[in-house]
Design a protein around this motif. Structure first.
Motif, PDB file in Angstrom:
ATOM      1  N   SER A 132       7.787  -2.673 -13.483  1.00  0.00           N
ATOM      2  CA  SER A 132       8.226  -4.027 -13.831  1.00  0.00           C
ATOM      3  C   SER A 132       7.794  -5.081 -12.820  1.00  0.00           C
ATOM      4  N   ASN A 133       7.748  -4.729 -11.532  1.00  0.00           N
ATOM      5  CA  ASN A 133       7.393  -5.721 -10.508  1.00  0.00           C
ATOM      6  C   ASN A 133       6.016  -5.466  -9.904  1.00  0.00           C
ATOM      7  N   ALA A 134       5.171  -4.715 -10.592  1.00  0.00           N
ATOM      8  CA  ALA A 134       3.877  -4.316 -10.029  1.00  0.00           C
ATOM      9  C   ALA A 134       3.020  -5.513  -9.640  1.00  0.00           C
ATOM     10  N   ILE A 135       3.020  -6.559 -10.457  1.00  0.00           N
ATOM     11  CA  ILE A 135       2.214  -7.740 -10.151  1.00  0.00           C
ATOM     12  C   ILE A 135       2.777  -8.468  -8.937  1.00  0.00           C
ATOM     13  N   ASP A 136       4.094  -8.522  -8.828  1.00  0.00           N
ATOM     14  CA  ASP A 136       4.715  -9.237  -7.708  1.00  0.00           C
ATOM     15  C   ASP A 136       4.489  -8.544  -6.365  1.00  0.00           C
ATOM     16  N   ILE A 137       4.275  -7.243  -6.371  1.00  0.00           N
ATOM     17  CA  ILE A 137       4.120  -6.500  -5.119  1.00  0.00           C
ATOM     18  C   ILE A 137       3.030  -7.105  -4.246  1.00  0.00           C
ATOM     19  N   VAL A 138       1.923  -7.525  -4.849  1.00  0.00           N
ATOM     20  CA  VAL A 138       0.803  -8.054  -4.067  1.00  0.00           C
ATOM     21  C   VAL A 138       0.936  -9.544  -3.792  1.00  0.00           C
ATOM     22  N   LYS A 139       2.017 -10.141  -4.230  1.00  0.00           N
ATOM     23  CA  LYS A 139       2.234 -11.562  -3.956  1.00  0.00           C
ATOM     24  C   LYS A 139       3.017 -11.771  -2.657  1.00  0.00           C
ATOM     25  N   TRP A 140       3.395 -10.675  -2.008  1.00  0.00           N
ATOM     26  CA  TRP A 140       4.069 -10.769  -0.718  1.00  0.00           C
ATOM     27  C   TRP A 140       3.049 -10.583   0.397  1.00  0.00           C
ATOM     28  N   ARG A 141       3.003 -11.542   1.297  1.00  0.00           N
ATOM     29  CA  ARG A 141       2.027 -11.552   2.389  1.00  0.00           C
ATOM     30  C   ARG A 141       2.755 -11.450   3.727  1.00  0.00           C
ATOM     31  N   TRP A 142       2.257 -10.571   4.605  1.00  0.00           N
ATOM     32  CA  TRP A 142       2.836 -10.451   5.936  1.00  0.00           C
ATOM     33  C   TRP A 142       2.276 -11.547   6.834  1.00  0.00           C
ATOM     34  N   LYS A 143       3.171 -12.353   7.413  1.00  0.00           N
ATOM     35  CA  LYS A 143       2.772 -13.476   8.259  1.00  0.00           C
ATOM     36  C   LYS A 143       3.407 -13.345   9.631  1.00  0.00           C
ATOM     37  N   PRO A 144       2.605 -12.989  10.666  1.00  0.00           N
ATOM     38  CA  PRO A 144       3.131 -12.999  12.036  1.00  0.00           C
ATOM     39  C   PRO A 144       3.615 -14.397  12.410  1.00  0.00           C
ATOM     40  N   THR A 373       5.178   0.966  10.680  1.00  0.00           N
ATOM     41  CA  THR A 373       6.531   1.255  10.184  1.00  0.00           C
ATOM     42  C   THR A 373       7.375   0.009  10.041  1.00  0.00           C
ATOM     43  N   ARG A 374       7.373  -0.830  11.048  1.00  0.00           N
ATOM     44  CA  ARG A 374       8.341  -1.918  11.113  1.00  0.00           C
ATOM     45  C   ARG A 374       8.161  -2.914   9.977  1.00  0.00           C
ATOM     46  N   MET A 375       6.927  -3.317   9.714  1.00  0.00           N
ATOM     47  CA  MET A 375       6.698  -4.246   8.612  1.00  0.00           C
ATOM     48  C   MET A 375       6.954  -3.576   7.257  1.00  0.00           C
ATOM     49  N   THR A 376       6.727  -2.251   7.189  1.00  0.00           N
ATOM     50  CA  THR A 376       6.803  -1.547   5.914  1.00  0.00           C
ATOM     51  C   THR A 376       8.223  -1.159   5.550  1.00  0.00           C
ATOM     52  N   GLU A 377       9.104  -1.070   6.518  1.00  0.00           N
ATOM     53  CA  GLU A 377      10.500  -0.741   6.209  1.00  0.00           C
ATOM     54  C   GLU A 377      11.120  -1.741   5.235  1.00  0.00           C
ATOM     55  N   PHE A 378      10.641  -2.958   5.243  1.00  0.00           N
ATOM     56  CA  PHE A 378      11.183  -3.970   4.339  1.00  0.00           C
ATOM     57  C   PHE A 378      10.790  -3.719   2.872  1.00  0.00           C
ATOM     58  N   ARG A 379       9.697  -2.977   2.624  1.00  0.00           N
ATOM     59  CA  ARG A 379       9.080  -2.956   1.310  1.00  0.00           C
ATOM     60  C   ARG A 379       9.585  -1.850   0.390  1.00  0.00           C
ATOM     61  N   ALA A 380      10.885  -1.842   0.175  1.00  0.00           N
ATOM     62  CA  ALA A 380      11.487  -0.888  -0.764  1.00  0.00           C
ATOM     63  C   ALA A 380      11.052  -1.155  -2.192  1.00  0.00           C
ATOM     64  N   ASP A 381      10.496  -2.335  -2.428  1.00  0.00           N
ATOM     65  CA  ASP A 381      10.078  -2.731  -3.772  1.00  0.00           C
ATOM     66  C   ASP A 381       8.700  -2.219  -4.152  1.00  0.00           C
ATOM     67  N   ALA A 382       7.969  -1.628  -3.205  1.00  0.00           N
ATOM     68  CA  ALA A 382       6.541  -1.390  -3.390  1.00  0.00           C
ATOM     69  C   ALA A 382       6.163   0.069  -3.653  1.00  0.00           C
TER      70      ALA A 382
END
Length: 422
Positions: A132-144, A373-382
């Motif tokens: 259901s959220n497959a398209i939205d997954i790539v709309k999140w960008r990691w910004k230092p 790990t640290r940035m990826t822990e947030f991505r339970a949606d992906a």
């Protein structure tokens, strides 16, 4: 090796089919494929992801429009002191790529490859799987917070790494799936070397003649030789100019090594360790042997990375206990702590526990810690979740396109920083 920055939007004519014709893949063979590329082709190679190897070639042009955020977007800031390890040796220069947040960009999309790319394993193709959220997954960008994480430019990467051999040592695909690609125009080889525990292991059964383990009641299990590297990668160390190591998931996996029915039994110098030690101690012993093994055998000037753990996001139980991952947005910082803090002893606690052992073993070594790990822990949606085609939610692997693209950006940024410093 790595994958895309979601924040850069590109209008892309995708030609994943050309990847199949120009860089054929054959899971039956171990040999490295040779690929001929022209400069106008765009390369995206996943080395660090837990994805299967894929090569997507496309033409591209980057849009210059700036991001506009919807009123309901969620920005998540990463608390460097609260998520993951607080003491580390950074791979990059002045920029701390890990101190940042995920930003939603509605204009973003897959800029290098999409769900039509034939190299994507079916279970991880979340767009084709109708997640259901497959398209939205790539709309999140990691910004230092204090710098930018640039998008991996494949042509620039190829040009900078002419006459280079890159090896990825990790658990990946079934046994016998070791393989790679050579890009002839640049004499660049990328090879994969499969290993579960870094060291040799196999079934062990009690001898009729008895022995140290038999005398204390052991009848069967898995013999793990802490000082003998697995042959799938042992000789590759001398060949590669850049090496990326990863291990850990199987060390905290009762489904793989049942502590009662099939325990891990550690051997050193061909003798059993008696009394037997638990997996975490065995893991330390393996790292104590394998870190210097690699350091003594690498080529002069070689760069060696050790990638931290890819976090799982099972909630409500483990994979075989009805656990699921049905989130549609990244986690909030407090949610990350609830799921991953070792003090909570939750389902996914092994992520940080393994990392603690890694940081300790790699301190003062030649290895550069690549913390994904640290940035990826947030991505339970992906994760693929129910779209993965399994009888249970897949909350361990990642959707493609997806988060592992950002791992690739991180890896290339660190490589570029190292080359600049040198």
């Amino acid at each position: 090796m790595i994958v895309p920055d979601i924040g850069v939007r590109a209008n892309v004519r995708r030609h994943c089919a050309s990847a199949s014709s120009m860089a054929t893949r054959d899971h039956r063979h171990h040999s490295t494929k040779k690929t001929s590329l022209t400069p106008v082709l765009f390369l995206s190679v996943s080395l660090l992801g837990v994805a299967s190897l894929f090569v997507a070639l496309s033409f591209f042009r980057v849009s210059s429009s700036g991001p506009s955020l919807p009123p309901d977007h969620r920005n998540f800031e990463l608390d460097s002191a609260g998520v993951g390890e607080t003491e580390k040796r950074e791979a990059g220069g002045a920029c701390d790529y890990l101190d940042g947040k995920w930003i939603y960009d509605p204009a973003a999309g897959p800029s290098r490859y999409d769900h039509t790319c034939k190299e994507i394993y079916k279970g991880w193709n979340c767009i084709a799987g109708n997640k259901s959220n497959a398209i939205d997954i790539v709309k999140w960008r990691w910004k230092p917070h204090h710098c930018d994480l640039p998008q991996f430019d494949p042509i620039q990467f190829l040009q900078r790494h002419i006459d280079t051999n890159i090896g990825d040592v990790r658990k990946w695909r079934p046994a016998g799936a070791d393989r790679g690609f050579t890009f002839l125009q640049y004499n660049l080889t990328i090879a994969y070397h499969r290993t579960n525990l870094l060291v040799r292991y196999g079934r062990w059964s009690a001898s009729i003649n008895g022995g140290a383990l038999e005398s204390i009641g052991y009848k069967e299990g898995y013999r793990v030789d802490v000082d003998v590297p697995e042959k799938t990668w042992a000789e590759a160390v001398r060949f590669h100019d850049i090496l990326i190591f990863n291990t850990g998931h199987w060390w905290w996996a009762p489904s793989k090594f049942d502590p009662v029915k099939s325990p891990m039994l550690f051997f050193e110098k061909d003798l059993p360790v008696v009394p037997p030690v638990p997996p975490d101690v065995g893991f330390d012993m393996v790292l104590q042997h394998m870190v210097p093994f690699v350091e003594k055998r690498i080529k002069p000037g070689a760069i060696i990375f050790f990638r931290t753990q890819s976090p799982r996001h099972f909630e409500g139980g483990d994979w075989d206990q009805g656990g699921s991952c049905q989130r549609s947005h990244p986690l909030l910082p407090q949610e990350v702590e609830e799921i991953f803090s070792p003090t909570n002893n939750g389902t996914n606690v092994e992520t940080r526990l393994v990392n603690q052992h890694l940081y300790k073993a790699l301190d003062s070594s030649q290895f550069i810690v690549l913390d994904i790990t640290r940035m990826t822990e947030f991505r339970a949606d992906a994760h693929p979740a129910a779209a993965g085609g399994k009888k249970h939610d897949d909350c361990m692997h990642w959707c493609l396109p997806g988060v592992t693209d950002t791992w690739n950006d991180l890896f290339i940024a660190h490589l570029n920083d190292i080359k600049v410093r040198n």
